[in-house]
Design an enzyme around this catalytic site. Structure first.
Site, short mmCIF file in Angstrom:
data_model
loop_
_atom_site.label_atom_id
_atom_site.label_comp_id
_atom_site.label_asym_id
_atom_site.label_seq_id
_atom_site.Cartn_x
_atom_site.Cartn_y
_atom_site.Cartn_z
CD GLU A 259 -2.86 -1.16 2.37
OE1 GLU A 259 -2.88 -0.17 3.19
OE2 GLU A 259 -3.68 -2.23 2.44
CG HIS A 282 -6.12 -0.21 4.84
ND1 HIS A 282 -4.97 -0.98 4.92
CD2 HIS A 282 -6.75 -0.62 5.70
CE1 HIS A 282 -5.45 -1.52 5.97
NE2 HIS A 282 -6.26 -1.49 6.63
N1 LIG Z 1 -10.06 -2.62 6.31
C1 LIG Z 1 -9.77 -2.09 7.32
O1 LIG Z 1 -9.92 -0.68 7.61
C2 LIG Z 1 -10.05 -2.73 8.60
C3 LIG Z 1 -10.27 -2.19 9.98
C4 LIG Z 1 -10.44 -3.12 10.77
C5 LIG Z 1 -9.83 -4.39 10.84
N2 LIG Z 1 -9.42 -4.78 9.78
C6 LIG Z 1 -9.01 -6.24 9.38
O2 LIG Z 1 -10.07 -7.11 9.68
C7 LIG Z 1 -9.65 -8.32 10.08
C8 LIG Z 1 -10.81 -8.94 11.07
O3 LIG Z 1 -10.92 -8.19 12.08
P1 LIG Z 1 -11.49 -8.43 13.62
O4 LIG Z 1 -11.52 -7.39 14.51
O5 LIG Z 1 -12.87 -9.26 13.16
O6 LIG Z 1 -10.58 -9.75 14.10
P2 LIG Z 1 -10.79 -11.03 15.07
O7 LIG Z 1 -9.60 -11.17 15.43
O8 LIG Z 1 -11.94 -10.60 16.00
O9 LIG Z 1 -11.31 -12.08 14.14
C9 LIG Z 1 -10.54 -12.73 13.36
C10 LIG Z 1 -11.48 -14.32 13.15
O10 LIG Z 1 -10.67 -14.78 12.10
C11 LIG Z 1 -10.31 -16.23 12.30
N3 LIG Z 1 -9.41 -16.71 11.37
C12 LIG Z 1 -8.15 -16.33 11.64
N4 LIG Z 1 -7.44 -17.11 10.64
C13 LIG Z 1 -8.53 -18.04 9.97
C14 LIG Z 1 -8.20 -18.71 8.72
N5 LIG Z 1 -7.09 -18.90 8.19
N6 LIG Z 1 -9.68 -19.34 8.48
C15 LIG Z 1 -10.61 -19.03 9.18
N7 LIG Z 1 -10.73 -18.14 10.20
C16 LIG Z 1 -9.67 -17.45 10.64
C17 LIG Z 1 -10.02 -16.27 13.86
O11 LIG Z 1 -10.28 -17.23 14.69
C18 LIG Z 1 -11.04 -15.02 14.35
O12 LIG Z 1 -12.20 -15.59 14.79
C19 LIG Z 1 -8.34 -8.39 10.64
O13 LIG Z 1 -7.44 -8.69 9.60
C20 LIG Z 1 -7.99 -6.81 10.73
O14 LIG Z 1 -6.70 -6.30 10.45
C21 LIG Z 1 -9.44 -4.10 8.53
#
Ligand SMILES: NC(=O)c1ccc[n+]([C@@H]2O[C@H](COP(=O)([O-])OP(=O)(O)OC[C@H]3O[C@@H](n4cnc5c(N)ncnc54)[C@H](O)[C@@H]3O)[C@@H](O)[C@H]2O)c1
Length: 399
Positions: A259, A282
């Site tokens: 990015e 993002h």
């Molecule tokens: N686009 C954005 O601006 C933005 C903002 C916030 C968060 N995010 C991203 O969103 C994602 C999710 O955030 P969250 O707060 O829900 O996280 P979280 O940790 O609450 O949930 C992630 C889930 O994914 C599961 N998981 C991990 N690897 C896996 C796999 N290979 N297969 C299946 N399940 C799997 C975990 O068990 C967990 O339940 C993160 O990567 C975070 O960085 C992006």
């Protein structure tokens, strides 16, 4: 008086909360490099940053007054968490203050792609009236496949069901299915079932390349893909090929393998210029509401850590949820987690005729955190004795 240095234009609520707690706050608009930061941290107990300031091991080693760092964002990769823990510096972040923002944009993407809105929008801006119902669908009755049923995945599940979608999910961990959502026993089962596949897995290293050509090929023909999780999760070249072939009918991508560093920089991607593909910089979690929520959440965590020793949701210290109590003094002892430390702390307290009113212990890896409430005045000799223990990392006494 305690001092806080807040960098990178944090939400004004952070200043307000810390000031109300009697902390002197110094605000600085941008990020700082290592040397600047070390100089600015002399005499400063609290540091607030976003993602651009790097708190390296060298910074921590050269900031002897630092007690806590607040990452006013989700990620903490910019902080050497281990070095901070080693020096007894607590780190807090805001793990779910922008969850709702991501969920709302995912809903918007799902509806827009299912209705092919971006194609109509582009034609209209090109001066072409392209009215057609072909390939445009209602989301009601379609199946949403959520991969990663965590904070974001579960909330999306609830909102998608309220739109009339049928929800299936796949998660590597055991998760409670909300509403009528159905857990899929394998990723393949989800891919064969879902009309819209959306990725919400976390950023663990094992998820690099998780969604490659094999997974793209197993999606239903004409299905839609969303990635608002991490850029390294999806094979973007593979995705481009399958959009061009028509196997995937649309995609919304908010995160990318590489990015650009700052606003205004050029953005390069194999996904540029494709039809029915929504690209966003993002911004999934970037709303004014999320910024305000982050400002409040992290500032409250810092304030509570200073006043009560509470480490709830600290990302690098053992977690203890502590309330403010009256009529006692609190001794918070962060130490190397070796056998016998608790006994040694208590024998030091007893050797100084100190009666324990309450005590809690938590450990995390190599660290232990024991917080003791005592009714009497704290003897300086006792404090010196605790501080002199080999295992002591940091000792704080609070009223
Ligand atoms: N686009 C954005 O601006 C933005 C903002 C916030 C968060 N995010 C991203 O969103 C994602 C999710 O955030 P969250 O707060 O829900 O996280 P979280 O940790 O609450 O949930 C992630 C889930 O994914 C599961 N998981 C991990 N690897 C896996 C796999 N290979 N297969 C299946 N399940 C799997 C975990 O068990 C967990 O339940 C993160 O990567 C975070 O960085 C992006």
């Amino acid at each position: 008086m305690l001092r806080a240095l807040l960098l990178e234009n944090l939400h004004p609520d952070a200043t307000e909360i810390l000031t109300a707690a009697g902390i002197e706050v110094i605000n600085h608009g941008g990020a700082m490099d290592e040397d600047e930061l070390i100089e600015a941290l002399q005499g400063v107990q609290i540091l607030g940053i976003r993602s651009k300031t790097h708190v390296t091991a060298r910074v921590v080693a050269n900031a002897p007054d630092l007690i806590a760092v607040g990452a006013f964002c989700i990620g903490t990769n910019q902080i050497d968490l281990e070095a901070a823990a080693d020096r007894g510096v607590a780190v807090f972040n805001a793990p779910f203050s922008n969850t709702r923002s991501v969920v709302e944009i995912a809903i918007a993407d799902i509806i827009s792609l299912t209705r092919r809105q971006s194609e109509f929008d582009k034609s209209m801006h090109d001066g072409v009236w392209n009215k057609s119902a072909v390939g445009a669908h209602e989301v009601r009755g379609r199946t949403l496949g959520i991969i990663g049923y965590g904070n974001i995945g579960t909330q999306l599940s609830v909102l998608a069901e309220s739109l009339g979608m049928s929800v299936v999910f796949y998660d590597t961990a055991e998760k409670l299915a909300l509403g009528n959502a159905r857990r899929m026993s394998s990723l393949d089962e989800l891919l064969q079932t879902a009309d819209v596949v959306t990725l919400h897995v976390d950023g663990r290293p094992g998820n690099a390349g998780f969604f490659g050509t094999r997974e793209l090929d197993r999606m239903k023909r004409g299905a839609i893909l969303l990635n608002l999780s991490r850029g390294f999760v999806v094979d973007v070249e593979g995705l481009r090929d399958r959009i061009q072939s028509g196997h995937i009918s649309g995609a919304a991508i908010d995160v990318f393998p590489t990015e650009p560093k700052k606003r205004g920089d050029t953005f390069e991607s194999p996904l540029r210029g494709l039809s029915n593909v929504i690209l966003t910089p993002h911004t999934g979690g970037s709303t004014e509401e999320a910024q305000e929520a982050i400002g409040n959440f992290v500032a409250n965590k810092l304030r509570d850590y200073l006043s009560t020793g509470s480490t709830t949701l600290s990302v690098n210290l053992p977690n203890l949820a502590l309330e403010k109590t009256t009529g006692v003094r609190r001794v918070a002892h962060l130490h190397r987690n070796t056998p016998g430390v608790l006994a040694a702390v208590n024998s030091t307290l007893s050797a100084h005729d100190t009666n324990i009113e309450g005590q809690l212990l938590a450990t995390r890896g190599g660290l232990g955190y024991v917080v003791t409430d005592i009714g009497a005045d704290v003897s300086p000799v006792m404090v010196d004795a605790l501080r002199a223990m080999d295992q002591t990392v940091r000792l704080r006494v609070m009223d």
